[in-house]
Design a protein around this motif. Structure first.
Motif, PDB file in Angstrom:
ATOM      1  N   GLY A 360       0.778  -1.231   0.000  1.00 21.79           N
ATOM      2  CA  GLY A 360       0.000   0.000   0.000  1.00 21.79           C
ATOM      3  C   GLY A 360       0.806   1.276   0.000  1.00 21.79           C
ATOM      4  O   GLY A 360       0.239   2.365   0.130  1.00 21.79           O
ATOM      5  N   HIS A 361       2.128   1.190  -0.163  1.00 17.68           N
ATOM      6  CA  HIS A 361       2.990   2.377  -0.130  1.00 17.68           C
ATOM      7  C   HIS A 361       3.794   2.447  -1.428  1.00 17.68           C
ATOM      8  O   HIS A 361       4.378   1.449  -1.855  1.00 17.68           O
ATOM      9  N   ARG A 362       3.859   3.605  -2.029  1.00 19.24           N
ATOM     10  CA  ARG A 362       4.653   3.823  -3.245  1.00 19.24           C
ATOM     11  C   ARG A 362       6.117   3.855  -2.869  1.00 19.24           C
ATOM     12  O   ARG A 362       6.518   4.536  -1.901  1.00 19.24           O
ATOM     13  N   ARG A 363       6.941   3.108  -3.608  1.00 18.91           N
ATOM     14  CA  ARG A 363       8.383   3.127  -3.354  1.00 18.91           C
ATOM     15  C   ARG A 363       8.924   4.533  -3.565  1.00 18.91           C
ATOM     16  O   ARG A 363       8.556   5.230  -4.505  1.00 18.91           O
ATOM     17  N   GLY A 364       9.836   4.916  -2.663  1.00 16.70           N
ATOM     18  CA  GLY A 364      10.458   6.227  -2.753  1.00 16.70           C
ATOM     19  C   GLY A 364       9.678   7.324  -2.057  1.00 16.70           C
ATOM     20  O   GLY A 364       9.924   8.502  -2.308  1.00 16.70           O
ATOM     21  N   THR A 365       8.759   6.951  -1.161  1.00 21.06           N
ATOM     22  CA  THR A 365       7.978   7.971  -0.435  1.00 21.06           C
ATOM     23  C   THR A 365       8.319   7.987   1.050  1.00 21.06           C
ATOM     24  O   THR A 365       7.480   8.318   1.885  1.00 21.06           O
TER      25      THR A 365
END
Length: 513
Positions: A360-365
């Motif tokens: 559920g999390h975008r890589r690089g955030t």
């Protein structure tokens, strides 16, 4: 001499000098001219010990191994007899290798030779030292045979597509092709191959069997295969040497062996082990634990592609995996399967340049790789290479609790019971304090599987998990995977080139081209 046949390899009362190298009793055996041999047995049965004696790597107390390589004109054992071990499938081990190096190609020196350059250098050195005692016409005849064989190997293994890649960039299957091309290209008299078909896709396995069969029929090549999987025995094999519990059993024909073992049943996972897996505490994921709780996908790739220079490793791919799904990932050697999994496991830095969402999390955030790895259990051929260390087996398993590769610590008292529990599930708890390097390759693979399961991960990623395992352990591991995935919040992605290795719980498939 039997029926007019003389032995090409003979051992009489063979007792290795070092006690750790010995079988249960002295070795007495003959491999006759014209025989094609399979040495077959379970993991840790003694197959590798036997072969180390046959190749002269384990010196004997009294009688040395006897060789008769006629009609070969080459005199040295090293020229006539070639041996590719299981670990050759992971490339050469050196102290500079680290687990993520394959995905960090900017760390590779500019003057590093490519696979094609290494192969040509190897061939040139082998040809330059070719039988200095050969007559000129004999040397030219031998060189002609080698050139013709190398052309066949280049075509069958598609070596042209590998020639501009670095060794570190090759997949485990591509590495096996490279290693076998190196050795076969020297036209040996006797070729010993340790589990040669693992890591190869189905078409390559088929072509490789045909090539070996053709070579045995059209040349003087004699082959000795070391196999853990009985179904891998090719039809051109004439005789089998069974090995059980460090005992070398009498040689039998292939037909006799297949009839003898056709009724041997595969074991069932014990009820005690099933209950232990089922009764593990259920961890309730929460959004504060970097895990989706509102139905979001476990992982999502949006038009993701990977390339290194001119090499396209992974073509644009959109892929979504939801909790509870069990995916089978397939594709030929070099199609990008391991690269894809390296993006999921946060081992590939190119993930930051792609649209990838994990839990559920975008890589690089702002996430850390440890937040990602906390929920992932992983095993792969690359990991096997990175773990060739002289440390206790239980320390390898315990490293899965902290997601470390290269940093090891003895498990704390509260962790030791969990590690031993998973080692018991895979039947290796008695090996807990034994050095990882002293284990057989199959035992090492079971140890790395226990490492993948030890933290009870929500996402289980298994890249060729059954490499090198015998039929018994293959069956048991498939059952472990099945029972593990029946528990809440469990998602599976598994890679294998053998469809029969897939557990029956598979719900989705993805094939890369």
């Amino acid at each position: 001499m039997v029926n007019g046949q003389s032995p090409i390899i003979k051992v009489v009362n063979g007792i290795p000098r070092h006690p750790l190298w010995r079988m249960a009793e002295p070795i007495n055996m003959e491999i006759l001219h014209g025989e094609q041999i399979a040495i077959v047995g379970d993991n840790a049965a003694g197959k590798s010990r036997l072969v180390e004696v046959l190749t002269g790597h384990y010196p004997l107390l009294l009688n040395e191994v006897q060789y008769d390589f006629s009609p070969s004109k080459l005199r040295l054992v090293s020229e006539n007899l070639k041996y590719i071990t299981f670990r050759d499938s992971y490339g050469d081990q050196d102290n500079t290798y680290y687990y993520q190096q394959r995905w960090n190609q900017h760390d590779i020196a500019e003057d590093t030779p490519t696979a094609g350059q290494l192969l040509q250098d190897f061939y040139q050195k082998a040809d330059a030292g070719l039988g200095q005692y050969l007559l000129p016409e004999e040397r030219e005849l031998e060189l002609g045979k080698r050139r013709a064989l190398r052309e066949k190997l280049t075509e069958m293994f598609r070596l042209d597509s590998l020639s501009s890649k670095y060794i570190i960039s090759l997949s485990s299957g591509e590495l096996r092709k490279f290693q076998m091309a190196k050795v076969l290209g020297t036209n040996p008299r006797v070729l010993i191959l340790d589990n040669p078909f693992i890591g190869l896709d189905a078409p390559t396995r088929h072509d490789f069997r045909l090539l070996l069969e053709t070579l045995t029929r059209e040349t003087q090549l004699q082959i000795i295969l070391i196999l853990s999987k009985r179904d891998d025995i090719p039809d051109f094999i004439t005789h089998v040497l069974p090995v059980e519990d460090l005992h070398l059993l009498p040689k039998m024909t292939l037909a006799e062996y297949r009839q003898y073992y056709s009724t041997v049943p595969l074991p069932e996972l014990s009820e005690e082990v099933k209950q232990w897996i089922t009764s593990l505490p259920v961890r309730q994921p929460s959004s504060t634990d970097f895990y989706p709780t509102n139905g979001e996908a476990i992982l999502h790739f949006q038009n993701v592609s990977i390339r290194y220079g001119e090499h396209i490793i992974l073509k644009p791919l959109t892929w979504t995996v939801h909790e509870g799904e069990r995916w089978a990932l397939s594709g030929p050697n070099g199609s990008g399967k391991s690269t894809l999994l390296s993006l999921v496991c946060a081992d590939n830095p190119q993930a930051y340049a792609c649209h990838i969402e994990l839990f559920g999390h975008r890589r690089g955030t702002g996430e850390s790789i440890w937040q990602i790895k906390k929920h992932i259990g992983y095993v792969s051929p690359e990991m096997h290479r990175a773990y060739l260390k002289d440390i206790p087996a239980i320390d390898v398993v315990a490293s899965g609790l902290s997601d470390s590769v290269g940093l090891y610590a003895r498990p704390r008292p509260e962790q030791k019971g969990l590690c031993l529990g998973w080692m018991h599930v895979f039947g290796i708890d008695a090996l807990a304090d034994k050095s990882f390097l002293q284990l057989s390759s199959g035992e090492q693979r079971l140890c790395l599987l226990a490492r993948a399961f030890v933290k009870d991960p929500e996402l289980l990623i298994l890249d060729e998990p059954l490499h090198g395992l015998d039929d018994r352990n293959r069956s048991l591991v498939r059952q472990v995977i099945l029972h593990f995935c029946r528990r809440p919040h469990k998602t599976l992605v598994i890679v294998t080139h053998y469809q029969e290795e897939l557990p029956p719980c598979i719900t989705h498939r993805l094939e890369l081209q």
